[in-house]
Structures are given as C-alpha cells and as structure tokens.
Design a protein around this motif. Structure first.
Motif, PDB file in Angstrom:
ATOM      1  N   PHE A 168       0.812  -1.214   0.000  1.00 38.03           N
ATOM      2  CA  PHE A 168       0.000   0.000   0.000  1.00 38.03           C
ATOM      3  C   PHE A 168       0.847   1.266   0.000  1.00 38.03           C
ATOM      4  N   ASN A 169       2.135   1.130   0.329  1.00 40.02           N
ATOM      5  CA  ASN A 169       2.984   2.306   0.448  1.00 40.02           C
ATOM      6  C   ASN A 169       4.438   1.932   0.229  1.00 40.02           C
ATOM      7  N   CYS A 170       5.308   2.908   0.398  1.00 36.78           N
ATOM      8  CA  CYS A 170       6.755   2.701   0.360  1.00 36.78           C
ATOM      9  C   CYS A 170       7.294   3.055   1.748  1.00 36.78           C
ATOM     10  N   TYR A 171       8.493   2.593   2.033  1.00 36.00           N
ATOM     11  CA  TYR A 171       9.120   3.020   3.282  1.00 36.00           C
ATOM     12  C   TYR A 171      10.618   3.204   3.080  1.00 36.00           C
ATOM     13  N   ASN A 172      11.196   3.997   3.962  1.00 38.39           N
ATOM     14  CA  ASN A 172      12.647   4.057   4.059  1.00 38.39           C
ATOM     15  C   ASN A 172      13.012   3.891   5.521  1.00 38.39           C
ATOM     16  N   TYR A 173      14.164   3.298   5.739  1.00 35.10           N
ATOM     17  CA  TYR A 173      14.595   2.915   7.071  1.00 35.10           C
ATOM     18  C   TYR A 173      16.054   3.335   7.229  1.00 35.10           C
ATOM     19  N   THR A 174      16.368   3.996   8.320  1.00 37.35           N
ATOM     20  CA  THR A 174      17.739   4.401   8.612  1.00 37.35           C
ATOM     21  C   THR A 174      18.116   3.877   9.990  1.00 37.35           C
ATOM     22  N   MET A 175      19.252   3.196  10.060  1.00 43.53           N
ATOM     23  CA  MET A 175      19.774   2.722  11.333  1.00 43.53           C
ATOM     24  C   MET A 175      21.086   3.461  11.584  1.00 43.53           C
ATOM     25  N   THR A 176      21.173   4.138  12.728  1.00 36.57           N
ATOM     26  CA  THR A 176      22.369   4.895  13.074  1.00 36.57           C
ATOM     27  C   THR A 176      23.034   4.258  14.288  1.00 36.57           C
ATOM     28  N   ASP A 177      24.277   3.843  14.093  1.00 31.71           N
ATOM     29  CA  ASP A 177      25.074   3.232  15.162  1.00 31.71           C
ATOM     30  C   ASP A 177      26.362   4.043  15.271  1.00 31.71           C
ATOM     31  N   GLY A 178      26.363   5.014  16.175  1.00 31.16           N
ATOM     32  CA  GLY A 178      27.518   5.922  16.278  1.00 31.16           C
ATOM     33  C   GLY A 178      27.581   6.800  15.039  1.00 31.16           C
ATOM     34  N   ASN A 179      28.693   6.759  14.328  1.00 29.55           N
ATOM     35  CA  ASN A 179      28.853   7.530  13.098  1.00 29.55           C
ATOM     36  C   ASN A 179      28.461   6.741  11.846  1.00 29.55           C
ATOM     37  N   ASN A 180      28.050   5.490  12.005  1.00 29.32           N
ATOM     38  CA  ASN A 180      27.682   4.633  10.863  1.00 29.32           C
ATOM     39  C   ASN A 180      26.178   4.647  10.644  1.00 29.32           C
ATOM     40  N   LYS A 181      25.798   4.887   9.392  1.00 24.23           N
ATOM     41  CA  LYS A 181      24.374   4.858   9.035  1.00 24.23           C
ATOM     42  C   LYS A 181      24.150   3.815   7.953  1.00 24.23           C
ATOM     43  N   THR A 182      23.053   3.089   8.098  1.00 27.81           N
ATOM     44  CA  THR A 182      22.642   2.102   7.105  1.00 27.81           C
ATOM     45  C   THR A 182      21.253   2.479   6.628  1.00 27.81           C
ATOM     46  N   TYR A 183      21.048   2.473   5.306  1.00 29.22           N
ATOM     47  CA  TYR A 183      19.770   2.853   4.717  1.00 29.22           C
ATOM     48  C   TYR A 183      19.152   1.663   3.987  1.00 29.22           C
ATOM     49  N   SER A 184      17.837   1.551   4.072  1.00 30.47           N
ATOM     50  CA  SER A 184      17.089   0.539   3.325  1.00 30.47           C
ATOM     51  C   SER A 184      15.802   1.168   2.825  1.00 30.47           C
ATOM     52  N   ARG A 185      15.339   0.707   1.683  1.00 31.61           N
ATOM     53  CA  ARG A 185      14.085   1.189   1.095  1.00 31.61           C
ATOM     54  C   ARG A 185      13.349  -0.002   0.477  1.00 31.61           C
ATOM     55  N   ALA A 186      12.015   0.066   0.488  1.00 29.55           N
ATOM     56  CA  ALA A 186      11.233  -1.021  -0.110  1.00 29.55           C
ATOM     57  C   ALA A 186       9.756  -0.655  -0.158  1.00 29.55           C
ATOM     58  N   CYS A 187       8.987  -1.574  -0.705  1.00 29.97           N
ATOM     59  CA  CYS A 187       7.530  -1.475  -0.691  1.00 29.97           C
ATOM     60  C   CYS A 187       7.049  -1.845   0.714  1.00 29.97           C
TER      61      CYS A 187
END
Length: 99
Positions: free
Chosen positions: A48-67
């Motif tokens: 029904f939508n899209c999402y984005n996800y950010t995980m921040t661990d100290g100075n490290n960031k991880t990004y994910s995107r999907a339906c």
C-alpha cells in the motif's frame, strides 16, 4: 452471451483496478542515502505504500528502502535500542516517495 459479456467486463474492470493500484518504490538493502539508478520496483498488489529505514550506530548509518504493507500510516517513528542504536522508519504513500 450476456453472461459472457458481463464476465468479460468484470474481468477487465478488476484488472484495471489492480494496475491502477500498483505503486512503484525505490528498493535497496544497505544502500546509500540517495538511491542508485535501477532500484525502482513495481510493488506487489499487497503493498500500500513505500518506506525508508535508517539505522544509526555511532557515526555509521545504514539505509534501506522497499515497498510496504502499512495501509494509511503515512509518517515516521523512531526508537533507540539499549545499545544506543537509533532506528528511524518512515512510511509514505505515493509513487517513488521513499527516495
């Protein structure tokens, strides 16, 4: 013959609704902040939508995107784990809104 016409009409109508309701989102795992070319996907009918996800661990960031499958939940929420890892999850409704 009238039943066949009705069945054909209903089938065409349902197929057109499905194609209208399909959305497109950026999709990537462990990607950069800006989506790469070629990461656009046609979402499954249950999305029904899209999402984005950010995980921040100290100075490290991880990004994910999907339906996504959260109907009517436009917006973001954040939570922090006991180890101080910050998770930001945002849902959006619209074509390629998670870029």
């Amino acid at each position: 013959m009238a039943k066949l016409r009705t069945l054909l009409f209903l089938t065409t109508f349902v197929v057109s609704l499905v194609s209208i309701s399909a959305i497109r989102c950026f999709e990537c795992e462990d990607c950069g902040k800006i989506p790469d070319e070629g990461t656009i996907v046609e979402c499954h009918q249950t999305a029904f939508n899209c999402y984005n996800y950010t995980m921040t661990d100290g100075n490290n960031k991880t990004y994910s995107r999907a339906c996504g499958m959260s109907f009517g939940s436009d917006g973001c929420f954040t939570y922090t784990t006991a180890t101080q890892v910050v998770h930001l999850h945002c849902n959006c409704e619209g074509i390629l809104c998670n870029g």
